[in-house]
Write a protein that holds these residues in place. Sequence first.
Motif, PDB file in Angstrom:
ATOM      1  N   GLY A  24      35.149  97.994 141.848  1.00 33.52           N
ATOM      2  CA  GLY A  24      35.967  99.085 141.320  1.00 33.52           C
ATOM      3  C   GLY A  24      36.427  98.936 139.887  1.00 33.52           C
ATOM      4  O   GLY A  24      37.156  99.796 139.374  1.00 33.52           O
ATOM      5  N   ALA A  25      36.028  97.847 139.217  1.00 35.91           N
ATOM      6  CA  ALA A  25      36.372  97.703 137.795  1.00 35.91           C
ATOM      7  C   ALA A  25      35.667  98.794 136.989  1.00 35.91           C
ATOM      8  O   ALA A  25      34.640  99.326 137.407  1.00 35.91           O
ATOM      9  N   ILE A  26      36.231  99.131 135.819  1.00 37.44           N
ATOM     10  CA  ILE A  26      35.616 100.165 134.978  1.00 37.44           C
ATOM     11  C   ILE A  26      34.728  99.560 133.893  1.00 37.44           C
ATOM     12  O   ILE A  26      34.145 100.285 133.098  1.00 37.44           O
ATOM     13  N   GLY A  27      34.620  98.232 133.871  1.00 42.77           N
ATOM     14  CA  GLY A  27      33.766  97.635 132.863  1.00 42.77           C
ATOM     15  C   GLY A  27      34.197  96.239 132.482  1.00 42.77           C
ATOM     16  O   GLY A  27      34.759  95.498 133.295  1.00 42.77           O
ATOM     17  N   SER A  34      37.678  89.830 146.978  1.00 39.52           N
ATOM     18  CA  SER A  34      38.944  89.474 146.331  1.00 39.52           C
ATOM     19  C   SER A  34      39.146  90.249 145.035  1.00 39.52           C
ATOM     20  O   SER A  34      40.280  90.572 144.668  1.00 39.52           O
ATOM     21  N   MET A  35      38.041  90.581 144.338  1.00 36.99           N
ATOM     22  CA  MET A  35      38.176  91.390 143.123  1.00 36.99           C
ATOM     23  C   MET A  35      38.643  92.795 143.460  1.00 36.99           C
ATOM     24  O   MET A  35      39.417  93.401 142.715  1.00 36.99           O
ATOM     25  N   LYS A  36      38.208  93.294 144.605  1.00 39.07           N
ATOM     26  CA  LYS A  36      38.648  94.622 145.051  1.00 39.07           C
ATOM     27  C   LYS A  36      40.152  94.638 145.278  1.00 39.07           C
ATOM     28  O   LYS A  36      40.825  95.645 145.016  1.00 39.07           O
ATOM     29  N   LEU A  37      40.706  93.529 145.763  1.00 36.98           N
ATOM     30  CA  LEU A  37      42.160  93.435 145.928  1.00 36.98           C
ATOM     31  C   LEU A  37      42.863  93.581 144.584  1.00 36.98           C
ATOM     32  O   LEU A  37      43.863  94.293 144.465  1.00 36.98           O
ATOM     33  N   VAL A  38      42.325  92.915 143.559  1.00 32.92           N
ATOM     34  CA  VAL A  38      42.910  93.008 142.220  1.00 32.92           C
ATOM     35  C   VAL A  38      42.887  94.452 141.728  1.00 32.92           C
ATOM     36  O   VAL A  38      43.890  94.987 141.247  1.00 32.92           O
ATOM     37  N   VAL A  39      41.724  95.098 141.868  1.00 30.56           N
ATOM     38  CA  VAL A  39      41.551  96.472 141.381  1.00 30.56           C
ATOM     39  C   VAL A  39      42.428  97.441 142.178  1.00 30.56           C
ATOM     40  O   VAL A  39      43.116  98.289 141.594  1.00 30.56           O
ATOM     41  N   ASP A  40      42.419  97.317 143.492  1.00 27.23           N
ATOM     42  CA  ASP A  40      43.163  98.250 144.337  1.00 27.23           C
ATOM     43  C   ASP A  40      44.673  98.120 144.171  1.00 27.23           C
ATOM     44  O   ASP A  40      45.402  99.101 144.338  1.00 27.23           O
ATOM     45  N   SER A  41      45.137  96.927 143.851  1.00 28.07           N
ATOM     46  CA  SER A  41      46.582  96.712 143.746  1.00 28.07           C
ATOM     47  C   SER A  41      47.111  96.907 142.340  1.00 28.07           C
ATOM     48  O   SER A  41      48.325  96.859 142.111  1.00 28.07           O
ATOM     49  N   CYS A  42      46.217  97.151 141.372  1.00 27.70           N
ATOM     50  CA  CYS A  42      46.647  97.395 139.996  1.00 27.70           C
ATOM     51  C   CYS A  42      46.745  98.904 139.771  1.00 27.70           C
ATOM     52  O   CYS A  42      45.800  99.639 140.082  1.00 27.70           O
ATOM     53  N   PRO A  43      47.856  99.408 139.234  1.00 27.04           N
ATOM     54  CA  PRO A  43      48.045 100.855 139.087  1.00 27.04           C
ATOM     55  C   PRO A  43      47.234 101.494 137.960  1.00 27.04           C
ATOM     56  O   PRO A  43      47.263 102.718 137.817  1.00 27.04           O
ATOM     57  N   VAL A  44      46.528 100.684 137.168  1.00 26.01           N
ATOM     58  CA  VAL A  44      45.717 101.216 136.068  1.00 26.01           C
ATOM     59  C   VAL A  44      44.329 100.580 136.129  1.00 26.01           C
ATOM     60  O   VAL A  44      44.118  99.585 136.825  1.00 26.01           O
ATOM     61  N   GLY A  59      50.166  96.064 134.754  1.00 29.86           N
ATOM     62  CA  GLY A  59      50.144  97.483 135.089  1.00 29.86           C
ATOM     63  C   GLY A  59      51.535  98.066 135.243  1.00 29.86           C
ATOM     64  O   GLY A  59      51.817  99.176 134.780  1.00 29.86           O
ATOM     65  N   GLU A  60      52.416  97.325 135.889  1.00 26.49           N
ATOM     66  CA  GLU A  60      53.773  97.838 136.118  1.00 26.49           C
ATOM     67  C   GLU A  60      54.593  97.900 134.839  1.00 26.49           C
ATOM     68  O   GLU A  60      55.516  98.711 134.714  1.00 26.49           O
ATOM     69  N   LEU A  61      54.266  97.040 133.860  1.00 29.50           N
ATOM     70  CA  LEU A  61      55.040  97.023 132.619  1.00 29.50           C
ATOM     71  C   LEU A  61      54.464  97.913 131.530  1.00 29.50           C
ATOM     72  O   LEU A  61      54.971  97.911 130.411  1.00 29.50           O
ATOM     73  N   GLY A  62      53.406  98.674 131.855  1.00 28.94           N
ATOM     74  CA  GLY A  62      53.009  99.723 130.924  1.00 28.94           C
ATOM     75  C   GLY A  62      51.610  99.679 130.367  1.00 28.94           C
ATOM     76  O   GLY A  62      51.278 100.489 129.492  1.00 28.94           O
ATOM     77  N   ALA A  63      50.746  98.779 130.849  1.00 29.10           N
ATOM     78  CA  ALA A  63      49.365  98.751 130.354  1.00 29.10           C
ATOM     79  C   ALA A  63      48.629 100.023 130.752  1.00 29.10           C
ATOM     80  O   ALA A  63      48.902 100.618 131.797  1.00 29.10           O
ATOM     81  N   ASP A  64      47.683 100.438 129.920  1.00 31.33           N
ATOM     82  CA  ASP A  64      46.772 101.535 130.271  1.00 31.33           C
ATOM     83  C   ASP A  64      45.467 100.993 130.840  1.00 31.33           C
ATOM     84  O   ASP A  64      44.813 101.645 131.640  1.00 31.33           O
ATOM     85  N   ILE A  65      45.084  99.793 130.402  1.00 29.39           N
ATOM     86  CA  ILE A  65      43.938  99.062 130.929  1.00 29.39           C
ATOM     87  C   ILE A  65      44.347  97.606 131.049  1.00 29.39           C
ATOM     88  O   ILE A  65      45.014  97.072 130.150  1.00 29.39           O
TER      89      ILE A  65
END
Length: 277
Positions: free
Chosen positions: A217-220, A180-190, A163-169
């Motif tokens: 919180g994942a989009i799919g 724990s998955m919520k931590l991944v989603v919440d801490s990722c900027p995209v 996310g920090e290096l430029g991913a859109d997804i």
Amino acid sequence: MDGKTVRMNRILRSGKAVIVPMDHGVSEGPIAGIIDMNRAVSLVERGGASAVLVHKGIIRSLKTPPSCGMIMHISAGTKYAEDKNKKVIVSCVDQAVRLGADALSVHVNIGGSASEPDMMEELGKIADDCDATGMPLLVMAYARGKNVTSSPLEIAHAARVAGELGADIVKCPYTGDIKSMKLVVDSCPVPVVIAGGPKCEDDIDVLRMVDDAMTAGAIGISLGRNIFQHETPDLMTAALRSLIVDGVSVEDASEILKENLIGPVLSMHRAEIEALR
């Protein structure tokens, strides 16, 4: 409205992702479910996939353009490589534009491979090229290597790097539980989509995993073998789409798998597979 937004809408449905990656032919060879790529793409397209993810040669070889979105993968490496975690770049953004792709995909492994700095450098450059051309970028981010165990915190770290290096997804593994998955989603900027991993024997386990990821919180999804190696890939795609896009329950989604109304079953080409061994 810009080009990236327009193309992003082509690979999503109502902001949700039902992506079926079929880039495994490079890494694994002609495995069951993706020997006949025209048929494989047609079945998941019929089931309602929002996008398929393939290499440039497959895009060229398809008899007709799919009606769903098309993501071109530009990372490669085979299971025979000395460093299986090393992924090299095999194409570019300009080629994706020429071939009519709606998005680009790269794979980065974080966690101890000697090639990690090179993969991160390449990701940064590709992200800049995608921004310059209005091309969405999906990054497959994995915690793989001698220094990691693919723990939830390491998965979150790999997703954050992407996310920090430029991913859109960002595509990453499911951590195993909602918290724990919520931590991944919440801490990722995209936005985050989950990977499928090895083929599961029980359909309900796949549906529950996806449902839990959506709750987190994942989009799919970006699921490969659990879709294209399913006995009825079209029905499995339809069941997952109903859960992700339409918001139906796991139980209602599982009923779709019992209907068998969408189309032909994908042959596993068992004779061809045996001939390749």
